[in-house]
Design an enzyme around this catalytic site. Structure first.
Site, PDB file in Angstrom:
ATOM      1  N   GLU A 319      16.138  20.409 -27.394  1.00  0.00           N
ATOM      2  CA  GLU A 319      15.604  19.528 -28.430  1.00  0.00           C
ATOM      3  C   GLU A 319      16.168  19.871 -29.809  1.00  0.00           C
ATOM      4  O   GLU A 319      15.430  19.987 -30.785  1.00  0.00           O
ATOM      5  CB  GLU A 319      14.068  19.582 -28.422  1.00  0.00           C
ATOM      6  CG  GLU A 319      13.492  19.180 -27.080  1.00  0.00           C
ATOM      7  CD  GLU A 319      11.981  19.056 -27.024  1.00  0.00           C
ATOM      8  OE1 GLU A 319      11.298  19.705 -27.836  1.00  0.00           O
ATOM      9  OE2 GLU A 319      11.484  18.327 -26.139  1.00  0.00           O
ATOM     10  N   ARG A 352      12.605  30.877 -22.928  1.00  0.00           N
ATOM     11  CA  ARG A 352      12.078  29.650 -22.325  1.00  0.00           C
ATOM     12  C   ARG A 352      13.138  28.950 -21.480  1.00  0.00           C
ATOM     13  O   ARG A 352      14.312  28.889 -21.869  1.00  0.00           O
ATOM     14  CB  ARG A 352      11.575  28.696 -23.405  1.00  0.00           C
ATOM     15  CG  ARG A 352      10.450  29.274 -24.219  1.00  0.00           C
ATOM     16  CD  ARG A 352      10.044  28.317 -25.316  1.00  0.00           C
ATOM     17  NE  ARG A 352       8.971  27.431 -24.930  1.00  0.00           N
ATOM     18  CZ  ARG A 352       8.863  26.182 -25.346  1.00  0.00           C
ATOM     19  NH1 ARG A 352       9.792  25.622 -26.099  1.00  0.00           N
ATOM     20  NH2 ARG A 352       7.825  25.461 -25.001  1.00  0.00           N
ATOM     21  N   ARG A 365      16.119  14.394 -15.636  1.00  0.00           N
ATOM     22  CA  ARG A 365      15.623  15.397 -16.586  1.00  0.00           C
ATOM     23  C   ARG A 365      14.899  16.558 -15.899  1.00  0.00           C
ATOM     24  O   ARG A 365      15.059  17.718 -16.280  1.00  0.00           O
ATOM     25  CB  ARG A 365      14.711  14.682 -17.587  1.00  0.00           C
ATOM     26  CG  ARG A 365      13.688  15.506 -18.290  1.00  0.00           C
ATOM     27  CD  ARG A 365      14.250  16.326 -19.417  1.00  0.00           C
ATOM     28  NE  ARG A 365      13.140  17.066 -20.010  1.00  0.00           N
ATOM     29  CZ  ARG A 365      12.372  16.605 -20.985  1.00  0.00           C
ATOM     30  NH1 ARG A 365      12.601  15.437 -21.532  1.00  0.00           N
ATOM     31  NH2 ARG A 365      11.359  17.330 -21.451  1.00  0.00           N
ATOM     32  N   ASP A 394       7.183  18.342 -18.828  1.00  0.00           N
ATOM     33  CA  ASP A 394       6.734  18.743 -20.157  1.00  0.00           C
ATOM     34  C   ASP A 394       5.232  18.565 -20.320  1.00  0.00           C
ATOM     35  O   ASP A 394       4.799  17.673 -21.058  1.00  0.00           O
ATOM     36  CB  ASP A 394       7.502  17.894 -21.197  1.00  0.00           C
ATOM     37  CG  ASP A 394       7.372  18.432 -22.606  1.00  0.00           C
ATOM     38  OD1 ASP A 394       6.677  19.446 -22.780  1.00  0.00           O
ATOM     39  OD2 ASP A 394       7.962  17.830 -23.521  1.00  0.00           O
ATOM     40  N   GLU A 416       4.108  29.157 -18.648  1.00  0.00           N
ATOM     41  CA  GLU A 416       3.671  28.637 -19.945  1.00  0.00           C
ATOM     42  C   GLU A 416       2.791  27.413 -19.713  1.00  0.00           C
ATOM     43  O   GLU A 416       3.202  26.446 -19.075  1.00  0.00           O
ATOM     44  CB  GLU A 416       4.887  28.252 -20.802  1.00  0.00           C
ATOM     45  CG  GLU A 416       4.512  27.675 -22.160  1.00  0.00           C
ATOM     46  CD  GLU A 416       5.715  27.363 -23.056  1.00  0.00           C
ATOM     47  OE1 GLU A 416       6.787  27.980 -22.886  1.00  0.00           O
ATOM     48  OE2 GLU A 416       5.596  26.489 -23.919  1.00  0.00           O
ATOM     49  N   GLU A 422      -1.983  18.060 -26.211  1.00  0.00           N
ATOM     50  CA  GLU A 422      -0.998  17.108 -26.729  1.00  0.00           C
ATOM     51  C   GLU A 422      -0.928  15.827 -25.898  1.00  0.00           C
ATOM     52  O   GLU A 422      -0.868  14.731 -26.445  1.00  0.00           O
ATOM     53  CB  GLU A 422       0.383  17.789 -26.752  1.00  0.00           C
ATOM     54  CG  GLU A 422       1.505  16.847 -27.138  1.00  0.00           C
ATOM     55  CD  GLU A 422       2.883  17.507 -27.133  1.00  0.00           C
ATOM     56  OE1 GLU A 422       2.977  18.720 -26.829  1.00  0.00           O
ATOM     57  OE2 GLU A 422       3.857  16.798 -27.440  1.00  0.00           O
TER      58      GLU A 422
HETATM   59  C1  BDP Z   1       7.002  19.109 -26.353  1.00  0.00           C
HETATM   60  C2  BDP Z   1       6.359  18.921 -27.700  1.00  0.00           C
HETATM   61  C3  BDP Z   1       7.228  19.474 -28.810  1.00  0.00           C
HETATM   62  C4  BDP Z   1       7.575  20.922 -28.499  1.00  0.00           C
HETATM   63  C5  BDP Z   1       8.205  21.011 -27.120  1.00  0.00           C
HETATM   64  C6  BDP Z   1       8.480  22.444 -26.674  1.00  0.00           C
HETATM   65  O1  BDP Z   1       6.162  17.542 -27.926  1.00  0.00           O
HETATM   66  O2  BDP Z   1       6.529  19.355 -30.032  1.00  0.00           O
HETATM   67  O3  BDP Z   1       8.432  21.444 -29.453  1.00  0.00           O
HETATM   68  O4  BDP Z   1       7.341  20.455 -26.162  1.00  0.00           O
HETATM   69  O5  BDP Z   1       7.776  22.907 -25.800  1.00  0.00           O
HETATM   70  O6  BDP Z   1       6.084  18.763 -25.350  1.00  0.00           O
HETATM   71  O7  BDP Z   1       9.382  23.082 -27.190  1.00  0.00           O
END
Ligand code: BDP
Length: 747
Positions: A319, A352, A365, A394, A416, A422
């Site tokens: 990301e 991670r 993905r 996620d 984790e 969220e």
């Molecule tokens: C996603 C979240 C984002 C986090 C990301 C992560 O939306 O804000 O930065 O995971 O785990 O679900 O790095």
């Protein structure tokens, strides 16, 4: 406007006032007021037969002196708890002098404890033993550990016995944590905001540190110690480089000092590019000697001020975050760079595996992390722990387990979880996640045959790793109640308890939390535990039934958005349509051999189960299969009808939860009752919005009629699509681009 809860409560109050007059009771005895600040450590007075029993078993606190800060914390907690619950101050003495004494300490500081055969070998360095014994001729409760922190954990355990009305007169408790690193990850930014945080601002007051240490830090540390959490990552995984500058490291050291007596080590999230941004080097290449030297120097600087510093957490090549890939290096080379600088001090790297590319042409993905990490098994240093999210995507309301679990026998793997909700309705929704965590831990990977659960991968019993860990993304903020609602506190609590014992039961934990947070009255306990146990499944039903995932609005992740599709600013795997694959022929993501074949990443037994339409669990059906709308489900209904009925069921369950809660006014103080009642009313509204918008969207594709008895969504699909919330607490940066004209509001 007056809330429904308060109207309802007024009804109860009238009735209650009459009853009070009749019975001569006081309202205070029925419901102890609370604003949530004291969490589950409320220590409200014990009444009735229990009081006498507890008083007899807690007459004095005996410990050798001088006490370490941790043992002082244990004594303070016992005093606080016993004073609150028994209504009398229990004196502190040097040795056992009376029946009912509580003797606490370790064999190292107390010759008396050394002289007792307590079987402490079984509890390792962090566990405890609590036993009722005759000591110096007196009936005594002994709380002992091999270390001071074990004693503190034991003190909390002892108090829990009273809080949950368990007998304490003949104790023989032996407990040790199954997992070594039990960590809360704070996604807190240095400017005080919290990414995906729904409980106010960060609890870390960076501007006040290191000169002012808020008393809240101690309240936080006590809560963590009460459930065995022993590590805290202070800052967001999307890490600011400033955290590694002397200005902030001084603040980190101050926090470490406050948390230390409670057995909590601090860790930091670090950006991989720090050698460039902080160190002014030209590269962050892990094989560059100047980069290695920079990290060595930085780590030495940290340990000078924080001798028990825990280590680093990294989000690399994910990301937009920098990582080793940029330099043509592997994830192992990146992780080992940091691991080697930390190893001399005993620090660890939590690396991670949430690594993926948003390139439109990349593979499915959910397969990417496995394909990146699996070939690197055996290449990671001993003090690296690979941190896998519970599922391969996620933190969705439901996912299958992450196929990396059990697939890396030569690497340490930790789990984790996301405690902050969220993707499950954020702060106001009632969703107890103990059940989600339990499901994640009990998933059987079959990596070494039946019983190779995720719990056994991460506690080291499957492959024998010594670095074992579990992390939860915290739901804690500056709100008075810490978590944005009373019931959100249960998720922090459940995480800690399952981190200590990943085989514990979510239901038992829920029951204990309710007893400590509200009351031991079965008239409250039973219905509330029932609500908690049903709550997460209700959210799955109205958001992502039958194995759907990621159907939420873009950016804020709040509210439905099944129509979100790829575009210039929306990578395919950040869209909803990518996951539903809903089209004229049917719905679901084909991950069998005829599709992406993600199923092949699982052990053969699991893969065969997921691949077979007959054996694939119904709640993961559309995760693995693309099926015709008219596909016949085992119930005899079509897939379309089942899908619609799941949305309906989700709403109905929330309505039932609300009805159940509204009957409990007499057992809960007004503040906590009203807040929960009003949040449930809000949740009914949000659940209906999810149901209606999702049905409207999918019906526009399936073109099938609704099953009998199901009402049509009150709005048009266009109206649902046009509804847009520009700002949501916890959403990083700007929210979605909502046109500020007269956009509709769904009914
Ligand atoms: C996603 C979240 C984002 C986090 C990301 C992560 O939306 O804000 O930065 O995971 O785990 O679900 O790095």
């Amino acid at each position: 406007m007056q809330s429904t809860a308060s109207v309802h409560r007024r009804g109860w109050s009238v009735l209650f006032a009459v009853l009070l007059g009749l019975a001569g009771l006081t309202a205070a005895a029925a419901a102890h007021a609370g604003d949530g600040y004291r969490l589950w450590l409320r220590y409200v007075p014990v009444h009735g037969v229990w009081l006498g029993r507890y008083r007899r078993s807690a007459t004095e606190l005996a410990a050798s002196s001088p006490l370490s800060p941790t043992l002082r914390a244990a004594r303070a907690e016992l005093q606080r708890g016993l004073t609150g619950m028994l209504g009398k101050r229990v004196p502190s003495v040097r040795t056992v002098t009376a029946n009912g004494a509580i003797l606490f300490g370790t064999p190292h500081d107390s010759p008396l404890i050394r002289s007792l055969r307590l079987g402490l070998r079984a509890v390792g360095s962090q566990g405890y033993v609590i036993r009722t014994l005759t000591v110096l001729g007196h009936r005594t409760t002994v709380i002992a550990g091999n270390s001071d922190i074990g004693v503190l954990y034991g003190a909390f355990r002892y108090l829990r016995q009273i809080q949950t009305r368990r007998p304490i007169d003949a104790l023989a408790i032996v407990s040790r944590p199954k997992i070594r690193h039990r960590i809360l990850d704070f996604w807190d930014n240095l400017n005080g905001t919290v990414e995906r945080g729904y409980a106010g601002d960060s609890i870390w007051k960076w501007d006040e540190l290191p000169r002012y240490l808020s008393p809240r830090y101690i309240a936080f540390a006590r809560a963590c110690a009460s459930i065995g959490i022993n590590g805290v990552v202070l800052n967001n995984v999307n890490a600011s480089p400033y955290i590694l500058t002397p200005l902030y490291l001084e603040k980190v050291a101050a926090l470490a000092g406050v948390l230390r007596p409670y057995g909590i080590r601090v860790y930091l999230s670090v950006p991989f590019s720090a050698p460039i941004t902080v160190g002014r080097l030209k590269t962050a290449d892990p094989l560059d000697p100047a980069v290695q030297a920079w990290w060595r120097k930085k780590v030495a600087e940290i340990y000078r001020d924080v001798p028990d510093f825990g280590g680093f957490l990294t989000k690399a090549d994910s990301e937009g975050e920098p990582g080793p890939e940029q330099y043509g290096r592997t994830q192992a080379q990146g992780a080992n760079l940091l691991a080697r600088t930390l190893a001399p001090y005993g620090g660890i790297v939590m690396w991670r595996t949430f690594v993926y590319s948003t390139n439109p042409h990349s593979e499915d993905r959910v397969m990417q992390a496995y394909d990146i990490f699996k070939p690197l098994d055996g290449k990671f240093d001993q003090n690296v722990i690979l941190q896998n999210k519970n599922g391969p995507l996620d933190f969705q309301p439901r996912e299958p387990f992450n196929p990396l679990f059990g697939a890396m026998p030569k690497s340490n793997e930790m789990l984790e979880l996301e405690i902050t909700k969220e993707y499950l309705g954020q702060q106001t929704s009632f969703a107890y996640l103990g059940t989600l965590f339990e499901e994640a831990l009990r998933a059987d990977t079959w990596a070494r045959g039946r019983g190779s659960t995720v719990a056994r991968v991460i506690d080291g019993s499957l492959y024998g790793e010594r670095q074992t860990g579990i992390a939860g993304v915290a739901n804690i903020g500056s709100d008075r109640d810490w978590c944005g609602s009373i019931f959100n506190q249960s998720n922090w609590y459940a995480f800690g308890r399952l981190a200590w014992n990943p085989e514990a039961s979510a239901r038992t934990i829920a029951g204990q939390w309710v007893r400590m947070t509200f009351s031991n009255n079965p008239a409250l306990l039973r219905p509330v535990v029932g609500m908690m146990m049903a709550s997460r499944e209700a959210v799955v039903d109205y958001m992502d039934p039958l194995g759907l995932a990621s159907q939420m609005a873009a950016g804020t992740h709040f509210g439905p958005g099944p129509w979100v599709h790829p575009g210039p600013h929306m990578p395919p795997d950040w869209s909803s349509t990518y996951y539903s694959h809903a089209n004229a022929t049917g719905i679901g993501f084909d991950r069998t051999a005829s599709g992406s074949d993600a199923i092949a990443q699982y052990a053969p037994h699991v893969a065969a189960k997921f691949a077979s339409l007959k054996h694939c669990p119904e709640d993961l059906l559309l995760w693995f299969h693309h099926l015709p709308w008219t596909y016949r489900m085992p119930s005899g209904r079509t897939l379309w009808d089942s899908l619609v009925l799941h949305y309906v069921r989700g709403v109905d369950t929330v309505k039932w939860m609300r009805r159940t809660w509204l009957k409990l006014a007499r057992y809960v103080d007004p503040y906590r009752f009203d807040m929960t009642a009003d949040f449930l009313t809000l949740q009914v509204h949000n659940a209906q919005w999810w149901r209606d918008a999702s049905i409207a969207y999918f019906q526009s594709i399936s073109h099938l009629p609704l099953p009998p008895g199901v009402a049509r969504p009150p709005d048009t699909l266009k109206a649902y699509e046009a509804f847009c919330i520009p700002y949501v607490e916890g959403t990083p940066g700007a929210g979605p681009a909502c046109p500020p004209d007269d956009a509709p509001v769904p009914r």
